[in-house]
Design a protein around this motif. Sequence first.
Motif, PDB file in Angstrom:
ATOM      1  N   SER A  32       0.838  -1.202   0.000  1.00 14.79           N
ATOM      2  CA  SER A  32       0.000   0.000   0.000  1.00 14.79           C
ATOM      3  C   SER A  32       0.871   1.249   0.000  1.00 14.79           C
ATOM      4  O   SER A  32       0.637   2.184  -0.765  1.00 14.79           O
ATOM      5  CB  SER A  32      -0.926   0.012   1.219  1.00 14.79           C
ATOM      6  N   ALA A  81      -8.247  12.123   0.591  1.00 16.47           N
ATOM      7  CA  ALA A  81      -9.334  11.568   1.406  1.00 16.47           C
ATOM      8  C   ALA A  81     -10.669  11.690   0.672  1.00 16.47           C
ATOM      9  O   ALA A  81     -11.488  10.765   0.713  1.00 16.47           O
ATOM     10  CB  ALA A  81      -9.389  12.276   2.756  1.00 16.47           C
ATOM     11  N   MET A  84     -10.576   8.952  -2.016  1.00 12.72           N
ATOM     12  CA  MET A  84     -10.704   7.611  -1.429  1.00 12.72           C
ATOM     13  C   MET A  84     -12.131   7.354  -0.939  1.00 12.72           C
ATOM     14  O   MET A  84     -12.601   6.220  -0.972  1.00 12.72           O
ATOM     15  CB  MET A  84      -9.738   7.456  -0.254  1.00 12.72           C
ATOM     16  N   GLY A 134      -6.320   9.745  -4.671  1.00 10.29           N
ATOM     17  CA  GLY A 134      -7.324   9.000  -3.921  1.00 10.29           C
ATOM     18  C   GLY A 134      -8.256   8.198  -4.802  1.00 10.29           C
ATOM     19  O   GLY A 134      -8.580   7.049  -4.499  1.00 10.29           O
ATOM     20  N   MET A 137      -6.615   4.990  -6.111  1.00  8.51           N
ATOM     21  CA  MET A 137      -6.085   4.032  -5.150  1.00  8.51           C
ATOM     22  C   MET A 137      -6.634   2.639  -5.468  1.00  8.51           C
ATOM     23  O   MET A 137      -7.835   2.472  -5.650  1.00  8.51           O
ATOM     24  CB  MET A 137      -6.494   4.422  -3.728  1.00  8.51           C
ATOM     25  N   HIS A 142      -4.419  -0.240   1.535  1.00  7.95           N
ATOM     26  CA  HIS A 142      -4.857   0.327   2.819  1.00  7.95           C
ATOM     27  C   HIS A 142      -4.757   1.838   2.688  1.00  7.95           C
ATOM     28  O   HIS A 142      -3.688   2.373   2.386  1.00  7.95           O
ATOM     29  CB  HIS A 142      -3.969  -0.199   3.945  1.00  7.95           C
ATOM     30  N   GLY A 143      -5.860   2.538   2.921  1.00  6.26           N
ATOM     31  CA  GLY A 143      -5.942   3.966   2.647  1.00  6.26           C
ATOM     32  C   GLY A 143      -4.887   4.824   3.322  1.00  6.26           C
ATOM     33  O   GLY A 143      -4.242   5.649   2.684  1.00  6.26           O
ATOM     34  N   TYR A 146      -1.382   4.064   1.924  1.00  6.94           N
ATOM     35  CA  TYR A 146      -1.314   4.581   0.557  1.00  6.94           C
ATOM     36  C   TYR A 146      -1.112   6.099   0.597  1.00  6.94           C
ATOM     37  O   TYR A 146      -0.264   6.650  -0.110  1.00  6.94           O
ATOM     38  CB  TYR A 146      -2.607   4.212  -0.176  1.00  6.94           C
TER      39      TYR A 146
END
Length: 194
Positions: A32, A81, A84, A134, A137, A142-143, A146
């Motif tokens: 990630s 964010a 994502m 985002g 991705m 994994h946010g 990443y």
Amino acid sequence: MRFNTLKVGLATLIAALPTLALAHPGHDHITSFSTGFMHPMSGLDHLLAMIAIGLWAVSIGGKALWAVPTAFVGTMIIGGAFGMAGLQVPFVEQGIALSVILMGVLLVGSVRFSVGTCAAIAGVFAFFHGAAHGMEMPLSAHGAEYAIGFACATALLHVVGMGLGKVISRIEAPIVTRITGGVIAAAGVMMAIA
């Protein structure tokens, strides 16, 4: 205490290399981070804008040296964010292309605003770059890891731009900054019409 941009850039790159070497399965958190780290490195639009931010920060000098790149990275994480979370950010690609063009123009014109205004400009550009990171991705990433990856890569690219700016200032050739800005703006125009 003097800041040595080249040393910090090299240290950041060396710190990231071990994670890039762990490409086999079972290292999802590393994957990630690596995927996030490589995302800004994989597109000319991201490379040019992020290097230009560092170069612009050095050309402005003073508090802008840290305020502009910091505003970029911070706002880029917020944009990431949004992406994502699946929130629709309009005109992402156009915003990225425009950021490359305008960063080049700012360098060509040796434009200097207040530190707050420069940081705000960097932040607006960064939001679009972050949203793109985002939205792109991978589902398996994994946010947070990443995001840490693309933030580290962005900071490294800013340091590269800052290093270039320091070299240009040492040889006392501001025309090089303007020429570089012209090349960046022209590349942005080509990306926008392609």
